[in-house]
Design a protein around this motif. Structure first.
Motif, PDB file in Angstrom:
ATOM      1  N   GLN A 109       0.936  -1.197  -0.022  1.00  0.00           N
ATOM      2  CA  GLN A 109       0.082  -0.273  -0.063  1.00  0.00           C
ATOM      3  C   GLN A 109       0.946   1.358   0.013  1.00  0.00           C
ATOM      4  OE1 GLN A 109      -3.063  -0.519  -0.407  1.00  0.00           O
ATOM      5  NE2 GLN A 109      -2.712  -2.767  -0.488  1.00  0.00           N
ATOM      6  N   ARG A 167      -5.417   4.491   1.788  1.00  0.00           N
ATOM      7  CA  ARG A 167      -5.334   3.209   1.051  1.00  0.00           C
ATOM      8  C   ARG A 167      -5.564   2.107   1.940  1.00  0.00           C
ATOM      9  NH1 ARG A 167      -3.988   3.218  -4.106  1.00  0.00           N
ATOM     10  NH2 ARG A 167      -3.968   0.982  -4.210  1.00  0.00           N
ATOM     11  N   THR A 168      -4.909   2.183   3.104  1.00  0.00           N
ATOM     12  CA  THR A 168      -5.025   1.127   4.120  1.00  0.00           C
ATOM     13  C   THR A 168      -6.388   1.052   4.669  1.00  0.00           C
ATOM     14  OG1 THR A 168      -4.037   2.596   5.594  1.00  0.00           O
ATOM     15  CG2 THR A 168      -2.602   0.873   4.814  1.00  0.00           C
ATOM     16  N   GLU A 213       2.271   1.895  -3.527  1.00  0.00           N
ATOM     17  CA  GLU A 213       1.206   2.223  -4.279  1.00  0.00           C
ATOM     18  C   GLU A 213       1.216   3.958  -4.072  1.00  0.00           C
ATOM     19  OE1 GLU A 213      -2.051  -0.006  -4.643  1.00  0.00           O
ATOM     20  OE2 GLU A 213      -0.912  -1.900  -5.299  1.00  0.00           O
ATOM     21  N   ALA A 214       1.041   4.026  -2.670  1.00  0.00           N
ATOM     22  CA  ALA A 214       0.847   5.573  -2.492  1.00  0.00           C
ATOM     23  C   ALA A 214       1.743   6.608  -2.723  1.00  0.00           C
ATOM     24  CB  ALA A 214       0.776   5.595  -0.717  1.00  0.00           C
ATOM     25  N   SER A 229      -9.470   1.882   3.158  1.00  0.00           N
ATOM     26  CA  SER A 229     -10.209   1.392   1.958  1.00  0.00           C
ATOM     27  C   SER A 229     -10.069  -0.239   1.990  1.00  0.00           C
ATOM     28  CB  SER A 229     -10.160   1.979   0.895  1.00  0.00           C
ATOM     29  OG  SER A 229      -8.783   1.682   0.145  1.00  0.00           O
ATOM     30  N   TYR A 230      -8.961  -0.538   2.285  1.00  0.00           N
ATOM     31  CA  TYR A 230      -8.555  -2.135   2.023  1.00  0.00           C
ATOM     32  C   TYR A 230      -8.892  -2.966   3.544  1.00  0.00           C
ATOM     33  CZ  TYR A 230      -6.831  -1.608  -2.627  1.00  0.00           C
ATOM     34  OH  TYR A 230      -6.894  -1.549  -4.056  1.00  0.00           O
TER      35      TYR A 230
END
Lengths: 201, 186
Positions: free
Chosen positions: B122, B181-182, B125-126, B184-185
């Motif tokens: 994550q 990101r973390t 990707e960030a 949302s996952y």
């Protein structure tokens, strides 16, 4: 991961760089497999002119121009051999050109930046331009190569300037320079320019 | 400064042009040698070669290799050989009976490791989403470990203080992207 640590960030940068270069190498392999294609018209960016039997081809996608650039760009070895004396400028210049020859372009540029341009002997702007171009720095490459055209390295700097325009996607400028090169029977890059024009068309 | 030292300094200062040159320079020799010596097909060998070039390059960039006792080619082929053996070992792990498959104990350290790996993904990707100038600045500061002054010069900022302020903003942005990101996952 409650808080981002420097090690976490460094690891993430490392992984991204690995992926970036992996993609770049995979692209190189794909290009090697493909035969050289002729440019094809793109409906979104077509401007076809016919003049006196000369056909101007369409603006090729920037990625194709970049691929051609990669095929044709080859830094020339330095032919200036400044002697190392007590003079700090000459020593810095000698170091810079050694770094250039070793392919250490960033270090070569940094070294040249320690010398005042007034003290550049003829030809230094050419290598400075090529070093910037090798690093993908097209704006400073252009500036240096245009300066280089004023001096005795004009034919070679023309070729590299044509390649710079190719890389930036300024195909009209690139083609115009290459046509001038091809028109000069004594030009050292006449064959390469003709081949590149052929690939572009 | 000799050639190798110059090359190392160049790589550590962020010059990425050499990686492409090495790739082209040693590729044919590697393929000729490795095809004769190992039971892997051409595509697999090219894949390993790509990883080997990148690993060598990054080891120099991060200061893990500071000098060469032999040539670049020897180092490169050595790394590639290691990757080839790793791949061959992985292929040879081939249980034929179900009762030979060891029961995996799902222990806390293992779970923590999996979670950490996911978070790293994550974060990676960030970082990709950061954009200029933050992505470049983060790279210069955390990966190449350039000083604030060097970054100011390289990125044409007024001075080190300006870079420091921008870096702070970039980190905040990265943390925000990572958090999004973390979350949302889950």
């Amino acid at each position: 991961m409650d808080e981002l640590t420097p090690e976490d960030i460094k690891a993430a940068v490392r992984e991204n760089m690995h992926l970036k270069w992996k993609q770049e190498f995979q692209e190189r392999e794909r290009r090697q497999l493909n035969t050289r294609r002729k440019w094809i018209p793109w409906a979104a960016a077509v401007a076809l002119l016919v003049s006196l039997g000369t056909v101007w081809f369409l603006a090729a996608p920037k990625s194709e121009a970049s691929a051609l650039f990669a095929d044709y760009f080859e830094p020339i070895p330095n032919v200036i051999s400044p002697e190392t004396r007590g003079n700090s400028t000459e020593n810095a210049l000698a170091d810079a050109l050694r770094l250039y020859d070793a392919g250490a372009y960033r270090a070569a540029i940094s070294k040249l930046e320690t010398i005042s341009p007034e003290n550049y002997p003829e030809g230094v702007y050419l290598y400075l331009g090529i070093a910037h171009l090798a690093l993908g720095e097209t704006e400073p490459a252009k500036e240096a190569l245009i300066q280089a055209r004023e001096g005795g390295f004009q034919p070679t700097s023309m070729w590299y300037l044509a390649l710079t325009y190719l890389k930036t996607g300024d195909l009209e400028l690139s083609e115009s320079l290459m046509e001038d090169i091809v028109a000069d029977a004594d030009h050292p890059y006449r064959t390469q320019a003709a081949a590149l024009l052929d690939d572009l068309r | 400064m000799d050639g190798t030292e110059a090359v190392f300094e160049s790589i550590r200062s962020g010059d990425e042009s050499l990686i492409g040159r090495w790739y082209d320079q040693y590729r044919s020799a590697f393929l000729s040698w490795s095809k004769k010596s190992f039971p892997l097909d051409r595509e697999q060998l090219i894949d390993i070669y790509q990883d080997a070039v990148i690993i060598l390059y990054q080891n120099i960039a991060e200061g893990k290799i500071t000098e060469l006792s032999s040539s670049i080619k020897t180092y490169l082929f050595g790394i590639a050989k290691h990757l080839i053996y790793k791949e061959l070992r992985r292929r040879n792990r081939n249980p034929t009976r179900l009762d030979e498959i060891p029961e995996i104990q799902v222990e806390a350290p293992f779970l923590a490791q999996v979670e950490r790996q996911h978070e790293r993904e994550q974060l990676r990707e960030a970082l990709q989403k950061l954009g200029s100038p933050c992505k470049q600045m983060i790279e210069y500061f955390y990966y190449y470990e350039f000083s604030l002054e060097a970054i100011a010069k390289r990125m044409r900022y007024k001075n080190a203080d300006t870079v420091k302020a921008q870096k702070h903003r970039c980190l905040k942005k990265l943390e925000q992207l990572f958090k999004e990101r973390t979350e949302s996952y889950g």
